[in-house]
Enzyme design. Structure first.
Site, mmCIF file in Angstrom:
data_model
loop_
_atom_site.group_PDB
_atom_site.id
_atom_site.type_symbol
_atom_site.label_atom_id
_atom_site.label_comp_id
_atom_site.label_asym_id
_atom_site.label_seq_id
_atom_site.Cartn_x
_atom_site.Cartn_y
_atom_site.Cartn_z
ATOM 1 N N HIS A 99 75.866 80.084 82.902
ATOM 2 C CA HIS A 99 74.573 80.733 83.077
ATOM 3 C C HIS A 99 73.405 79.852 82.659
ATOM 4 O O HIS A 99 72.321 80.333 82.342
ATOM 5 C CB HIS A 99 74.554 82.086 82.365
ATOM 6 N N ASP A 162 69.527 89.772 75.562
ATOM 7 C CA ASP A 162 69.215 90.905 76.435
ATOM 8 C C ASP A 162 70.344 91.170 77.424
ATOM 9 O O ASP A 162 70.626 92.300 77.785
ATOM 10 C CB ASP A 162 67.951 90.606 77.253
ATOM 11 N N GLU A 279 60.260 94.010 72.107
ATOM 12 C CA GLU A 279 59.932 92.952 73.077
ATOM 13 C C GLU A 279 58.654 93.350 73.798
ATOM 14 O O GLU A 279 58.103 94.434 73.573
ATOM 15 C CB GLU A 279 61.063 92.756 74.106
HETATM 16 P P1 FAD Z 1 77.000 77.610 79.887
HETATM 17 O O1 FAD Z 1 75.869 77.677 80.835
HETATM 18 O O2 FAD Z 1 78.350 77.581 80.498
HETATM 19 O O3 FAD Z 1 76.806 76.385 78.879
HETATM 20 C C1 FAD Z 1 75.568 76.130 78.267
HETATM 21 C C2 FAD Z 1 75.631 74.884 77.368
HETATM 22 O O4 FAD Z 1 76.448 75.154 76.247
HETATM 23 C C3 FAD Z 1 76.249 73.673 78.044
HETATM 24 O O5 FAD Z 1 75.679 72.508 77.535
HETATM 25 C C4 FAD Z 1 77.711 73.757 77.639
HETATM 26 O O6 FAD Z 1 78.320 72.494 77.691
HETATM 27 C C5 FAD Z 1 77.587 74.305 76.226
HETATM 28 N N1 FAD Z 1 78.720 75.145 75.853
HETATM 29 C C6 FAD Z 1 79.288 76.155 76.540
HETATM 30 N N2 FAD Z 1 80.277 76.706 75.830
HETATM 31 C C7 FAD Z 1 80.317 76.034 74.660
HETATM 32 C C8 FAD Z 1 81.121 76.135 73.494
HETATM 33 N N3 FAD Z 1 82.099 77.041 73.380
HETATM 34 N N4 FAD Z 1 80.888 75.275 72.474
HETATM 35 C C9 FAD Z 1 79.906 74.346 72.550
HETATM 36 N N5 FAD Z 1 79.129 74.198 73.637
HETATM 37 C C10 FAD Z 1 79.329 75.041 74.662
HETATM 38 N N6 FAD Z 1 69.530 83.561 76.405
HETATM 39 C C11 FAD Z 1 69.073 84.213 75.326
HETATM 40 O O7 FAD Z 1 68.981 83.629 74.250
HETATM 41 N N7 FAD Z 1 68.716 85.524 75.404
HETATM 42 C C12 FAD Z 1 68.841 86.247 76.545
HETATM 43 O O8 FAD Z 1 68.517 87.414 76.564
HETATM 44 C C13 FAD Z 1 69.334 85.583 77.698
HETATM 45 N N8 FAD Z 1 69.501 86.251 78.860
HETATM 46 C C14 FAD Z 1 69.973 85.592 79.940
HETATM 47 C C15 FAD Z 1 70.155 86.306 81.132
HETATM 48 C C16 FAD Z 1 70.650 85.681 82.243
HETATM 49 C C17 FAD Z 1 70.845 86.454 83.514
HETATM 50 C C18 FAD Z 1 70.945 84.290 82.188
HETATM 51 C C19 FAD Z 1 71.420 83.572 83.399
HETATM 52 C C20 FAD Z 1 70.763 83.563 81.024
HETATM 53 C C21 FAD Z 1 70.276 84.213 79.892
HETATM 54 N N9 FAD Z 1 70.104 83.542 78.677
HETATM 55 C C22 FAD Z 1 69.649 84.213 77.589
HETATM 56 C C23 FAD Z 1 70.369 82.102 78.562
HETATM 57 C C24 FAD Z 1 71.769 81.848 78.023
HETATM 58 O O9 FAD Z 1 71.853 82.200 76.667
HETATM 59 C C25 FAD Z 1 72.129 80.358 78.110
HETATM 60 O O10 FAD Z 1 71.984 79.912 79.411
HETATM 61 C C26 FAD Z 1 73.563 80.152 77.630
HETATM 62 O O11 FAD Z 1 73.775 78.782 77.382
HETATM 63 C C27 FAD Z 1 74.496 80.630 78.689
HETATM 64 O O12 FAD Z 1 75.762 80.813 78.172
HETATM 65 P P2 FAD Z 1 76.993 80.406 79.062
HETATM 66 O O13 FAD Z 1 78.151 81.023 78.388
HETATM 67 O O14 FAD Z 1 76.833 80.789 80.477
HETATM 68 O O15 FAD Z 1 76.933 78.821 78.862
#
Ligand code: FAD
Length: 530
Positions: A99, A162, A279
């Site tokens: 994400h 969120d 918020e």
């Molecule tokens: P990924 O996109 O898969 O990875 C993100 C980064 O973290 C990459 O660099 C990856 O290499 C690294 N990573 C992944 N897993 C690990 C691990 N286990 N250990 C170490 N590094 C790792 N953020 C907020 O703070 N608050 C919100 O309310 C919020 N809402 C969102 C809503 C939507 C619809 C979306 C798309 C994003 C939102 N986000 C929000 C952003 C989100 O927190 C970040 O994009 C987060 O990194 C996504 O998590 P992911 O599991 O998809 O990680």
């Protein structure tokens, strides 16, 4: 020009040799890897590669050489250790739920770790300790599953995002913010212990008191120092029901003043105990794209008078402040009393107060409903040129005038725009996350969806927003930063840049992990080393 103190140069030159090999070779993984058990968990088929080539942002495409499907953290440690000790190490990037916006979890020519396969078919990846009021969760777990497991015991984490369909490791790598952050800090401020696999393949348990350096580095560390495979999250009792209130404002000064007053409620006040969230957002047209994060909150019958309010004040958008208070039956009378006092003190537009009573679970998972609707219409998969900024309180009115009313003008209806404050004291400055240097700062989330026709325009506007802030001397920081030059990263980290390099050399000395963040790879630029 030298950017490193001379004492570090020999190490840098030494490791750059390895990294140059990493960067210049088109990866074909070493043969020996496939004679090991972990080799059987690597896939090269097109479907696997394509499944991790893009992310939610849908702005980039980057195909890895292979995808790794671990069954245990031991597998991950094995893969990293193999790369680290090999004569031609290769890049490795954990991917949570994908994400990110700008390909941050991708790994062009390297190996993407499909973190979610760690938890597949394994109930033991979430364990709630009711007696100790904490839970141990795998880094690959989605927050929605964390919520369900804790809720079964009437408990919950203190700080959420969120949207809950994100992995624990993914949000702890960036910060994890929401309407609870003002009160409890971001998710990274609410972790007791971690299991981390470093860039050398070492499995380390760390906490505030044990291996503290790694603990602080990894939290908000953009995946640069290690892979989080387990987090211990503190829990507390949660309400069954909440009152979810939105108050409409026509005036940014009153809107921000009221938000700031609410986030400064003293911890000893009764209200503090009831408050569960705060918020704020711009209120624009209520089409699905504009309001998917909590579609259908405002009663349909009221939409006309809300539109009239906008027209009367000649605005392109109103603001709404959003608070949630615990509302179980046994405290309802008390909360009503507190709320009456609270609302009396706020300067929202009289008659424009909207309340819903929902379960706490419904409230926390409110965004998912909009996601499902967007999936149905094919609008979830479109490009998302999102921009998230932290803007100091002292400059929020300038930002409103120059960006929200200026650059974005009447163009705001392509997705939610969040604007809400948080307290710096709830963040731990020893951790890797970067925030502005002011006691109160605002999160600005410009969360727009694009079409092929308007994507370029939105990207251009994002650029203009950053330029505007720079020109006006607004000391903002990007949340989930995306930079393309070394200078910009140095500016982002500010005084923490040297510390970042030290930590990188300590925990990921060959620069193997999460290369798509494009921070450490700048070290290889010729002018970096004297
Ligand atoms: P990924 O996109 O898969 O990875 C993100 C980064 O973290 C990459 O660099 C990856 O290499 C690294 N990573 C992944 N897993 C690990 C691990 N286990 N250990 C170490 N590094 C790792 N953020 C907020 O703070 N608050 C919100 O309310 C919020 N809402 C969102 C809503 C939507 C619809 C979306 C798309 C994003 C939102 N986000 C929000 C952003 C989100 O927190 C970040 O994009 C987060 O990194 C996504 O998590 P992911 O599991 O998809 O990680």
């Amino acid at each position: 020009m030298a950017y490193l103190p001379r004492t570090r140069l020999s190490t840098t030159s030494f490791i750059s040799l390895f990294i140059t090999t990493l960067l210049t070779s088109t990866l074909s993984l070493p043969e020996e890897l496939f004679s090991l058990e972990i080799g059987t968990k690597i896939r090269f088929d097109k479907q696997s590669l394509m499944s991790v080539a893009s992310d939610f942002g849908n702005l980039t495409k980057s195909t890895p050489a292979a995808v790794f499907y671990p069954s245990s953290s031991h597998d991950i440690a094995g893969l990293i250790h193999f790369s680290y000790t090999h004569s031609t190490p290769f890049f490795i990037s954990p991917r949570g739920h994908g994400h990110s916006i700008n390909g941050q979890a991708s790994c062009s020519d390297g190996v993407v770790i499909h973190m979610e396969s760690l938890g597949q078919g394994r109930a033991d990846r979430i364990n709630v300790s009711v007696a100790n009021r904490y839970m141990d969760v795998g880094g690959e777990q989605l927050w929605i599953d964390v919520l369900s497991a804790a809720h079964a015991h009437g408990l919950g984490a203190h700080s959420w995002t969120d949207y809950l369909h994100l992995t624990v490791g993914g949000t702890l790598s960036v910060g994890g913010i929401s309407g609870q952050t003002f009160q409890h800090g971001p998710q990274i401020s609410n972790v007791l212990e971690l299991d981390v696999i470093t860039g050398t393949g070492q499995q380390v348990t760390c906490s505030k008191t044990h291996n503290q350096g790694l603990f602080n580095a990894v939290l908000g560390g953009l995946g640069q120092f290690g892979i989080i495979t387990r987090a211990r999250i503190p829990l507390s009792p949660t309400p069954e029901k909440v009152k979810w209130i939105r108050l409409i404002y026509t005036n940014i000064v009153a809107f921000t003043r009221d938000q700031e007053s609410l986030i400064s409620v003293d911890e000893n006040e009764r209200l503090f105990g009831f408050l569960k969230y705060l918020e704020g957002s711009l209120l624009m047209e209520q089409g699905l794209i504009g309001s998917w994060r909590s579609s259908s909150f405002f009663p349909k019958n009221d939409m006309q008078r809300i539109a009239q309010l906008t027209a009367k004040h000649r605005l392109t958008a109103l603001y709404y402040l959003e608070v949630v208070v615990a509302y179980d039956e046994d405290i309802a009378a008390e909360v009503d009393q507190e709320l009456e006092l609270l609302l009396d003190d706020l300067s929202f537009e009289p008659g424009f107060e909207f309340t819903r009573e929902v379960t706490y679970m419904e409230f926390l998972d409110r965004v998912h409903d909009g996601e499902l609707k967007l999936h149905k219409t094919g609008q979830w998969q479109v490009p998302h040129p999102w921009l998230n900024l932290f803007v100091p309180k002292s400059r929020i009115l300038d930002f409103d005038a120059g960006v929200l009313k200026g650059i974005l003008g009447s163009d705001k209806a392509n997705g939610p725009i969040l604007i809400y404050p948080m307290n710096k004291k709830k963040w731990n400055s020893k951790m890797s996350a970067i925030i502005p240097d002011e006691e109160v700062f605002y999160t600005i989330g410009i969360l727009r969806s694009a079409t092929n026709d308007n994507l370029e325009k939105m990207l251009e506007q994002n650029k203009k927003i950053l330029e505007f802030c720079t020109m006006e001397g607004i000391p903002f920081k990007q949340y989930m930063p995306h930079y393309t030059t070394k200078e910009a990263w140095m500016e982002h980290f500010g005084q923490k840049w040297d510390k970042f390099l030290d930590l990188k050399m300590k925990y990921d000395p060959k620069g193997i992990l999460s290369p798509a963040q494009k921070i450490y790879t700048f070290l290889l630029e010729e002018d970096y080393i004297i």
